[in-house]
Design a protein around this motif. Structure first.
Motif, PDB file in Angstrom:
ATOM      1  N   GLN A  70       0.820  -1.208   0.000  1.00 20.87           N
ATOM      2  CA  GLN A  70       0.000   0.000   0.000  1.00 20.87           C
ATOM      3  C   GLN A  70       0.855   1.260   0.000  1.00 20.87           C
ATOM      4  OE1 GLN A  70      -2.759   0.293   3.276  1.00 20.87           O
ATOM      5  NE2 GLN A  70      -4.042   1.781   2.218  1.00 20.87           N
ATOM      6  N   GLU A  71       1.961   1.253   0.753  1.00 17.17           N
ATOM      7  CA  GLU A  71       2.789   2.454   0.828  1.00 17.17           C
ATOM      8  C   GLU A  71       3.450   2.770  -0.523  1.00 17.17           C
ATOM      9  OE1 GLU A  71       5.175  -0.873   2.958  1.00 17.17           O
ATOM     10  OE2 GLU A  71       3.086  -0.194   2.799  1.00 17.17           O
ATOM     11  N   SER A  74       0.799   4.552  -2.519  1.00 18.32           N
ATOM     12  CA  SER A  74       0.573   5.901  -1.977  1.00 18.32           C
ATOM     13  C   SER A  74       1.673   6.859  -2.410  1.00 18.32           C
ATOM     14  CB  SER A  74       0.488   5.846  -0.451  1.00 18.32           C
ATOM     15  OG  SER A  74      -0.621   5.073  -0.037  1.00 18.32           O
ATOM     16  N   ASP A  77       1.354   7.643  -6.098  1.00 17.34           N
ATOM     17  CA  ASP A  77       0.250   8.575  -6.337  1.00 17.34           C
ATOM     18  C   ASP A  77       0.698  10.014  -6.112  1.00 17.34           C
ATOM     19  OD1 ASP A  77      -3.054   8.243  -6.443  1.00 17.34           O
ATOM     20  OD2 ASP A  77      -2.356  10.116  -5.551  1.00 17.34           O
ATOM     21  N   GLY A  84      -5.193  10.489  -6.278  1.00 17.41           N
ATOM     22  CA  GLY A  84      -5.844   9.388  -5.561  1.00 17.41           C
ATOM     23  C   GLY A  84      -6.181   8.195  -6.415  1.00 17.41           C
ATOM     24  N   SER A  87      -3.637   5.381  -5.634  1.00 14.62           N
ATOM     25  CA  SER A  87      -3.892   4.885  -4.275  1.00 14.62           C
ATOM     26  C   SER A  87      -5.132   4.011  -4.237  1.00 14.62           C
ATOM     27  CB  SER A  87      -4.054   6.054  -3.307  1.00 14.62           C
ATOM     28  OG  SER A  87      -2.864   6.799  -3.200  1.00 14.62           O
ATOM     29  N   TRP A  90      -5.338   0.084  -4.514  1.00 15.67           N
ATOM     30  CA  TRP A  90      -5.082  -0.809  -3.378  1.00 15.67           C
ATOM     31  C   TRP A  90      -6.311  -1.650  -3.057  1.00 15.67           C
ATOM     32  CZ3 TRP A  90      -1.697  -3.387  -0.924  1.00 15.67           C
ATOM     33  CH2 TRP A  90      -1.949  -3.885   0.360  1.00 15.67           C
TER      34      TRP A  90
END
Length: 285
Positions: A70-71, A74, A77, A84, A87, A90
């Protein structure tokens, strides 16, 4: 995830080539990342430096060979000013981040209204603490890579969301006494695991029993048994020592598994006696 010279070298997990759905999802996400990077005129090395990942890993993610964390999404993005949209991928990625077999098991457990499980050699995965799960998985031979260990630990812990369901399913466990006495991961990890068993064993929808070492009669010597029952009256069962270990929904085979599991429960200590034994073991640590 390891860090070498300030650069993150493990941004995700390897993709299982036999997982068709997972391959398709990760390939699509990787293609979107590549198109957006190229659209803003960034080279892979430049992008990797901006987000803190190596160039080789950027190519693996964009090529659908690596499941991004996930990071990673992020950071991508932010760097690509995607507003967004990156992101948001995910939501799809997290559904395929675990091995296919684990996802299928978690799905069944998430739908069941009744779960019955006898575990003979280890503490059931649904009951394991992170430390215990990591120690058990790391002990495998040949050993898993550190990345694979963390992926499997995360997947195992994610299945424990079954305890948070509303309405709550009825869950029955029968564990052997021997694994409860084995200090997997060291004394502190062992203590936390015993405390976790007491915590879960006291939940209103959970019944936890222990098969004592001194038991003279034991109907679970063929191995692990799991029976899942669903709202529509159907069921699925599996046993290491029956039907070649394959899952079955055949009524005749399910009756055999339910007979074995019911007999094991009758031979085990009562729930109250079981919790008392676990408390005794905790006091001895």
């Amino acid at each position: 995830m390891s860090v070498d010279g300030g650069e993150v070298t493990e941004p995700g997990w390897e993709v299982d080539p036999d997982d068709d759905w997972g391959v398709a999802v990760i390939a699509t996400v990787g293609r979107q990342l590549k198109l957006r990077r190229e659209a803003v005129g960034m080279r892979a090395a430049e992008f990797g430096e901006a987000v803190g990942y190596g160039e080789d890993m950027v190519y693996k993610v964009e090529g659908g060979k690596r499941i991004p964390r996930q990071e990673y999404l992020s950071r991508a993005d932010e760097v690509l000013c995607a507003g967004g949209l990156i992101s948001a991928t995910w939501e799809d990625v997290k559904r395929v981040r675990y091995p296919k077999k684990v996802r299928e098991l978690a799905k069944l457990e998430g739908q069941a209204v009744e779960i019955g499980l006898y575990e003979c050699n280890i503490i059931a995965g649904l009951l394991q603490t992170p430390e215990h799960a990591r120690a058990v998985i790391s002990a495998a031979q040949p050993p898993y890579s550190p990345d694979d260990v963390e992926r499997m630990v995360t997947a195992r812990l994610a299945r424990q969301s079954v305890f948070e369901r509303d309405p709550a399913p009825s869950i029955h466990f029968v564990l052997e006494e021997a694994p409860l006495r084995r200090p997997i991961g060291g004394t502190m990890a062992w203590r936390r695991q015993l405390e976790r068993l007491l915590e879960v064993g006291r939940l209103h929808n959970v019944t936890l029993q222990v098969m004592p070492l001194k038991s003279e009669v034991h109907s679970g010597l063929d191995g692990r048994i799991e029976v899942l029952k669903f709202p529509d009256g159907t069921a699925v069962g599996r046993s290491d020592g029956a039907f070649n270990g394959r899952a079955t929904s055949d009524p005749k085979q399910l009756r055999i598994l339910e007979l074995r599991y019911g007999t094991i429960r009758a031979q085990a200590l009562s729930p109250g006696e079981s919790l008392a034994l676990i408390e005794q073991l905790l006091g001895e640590t």
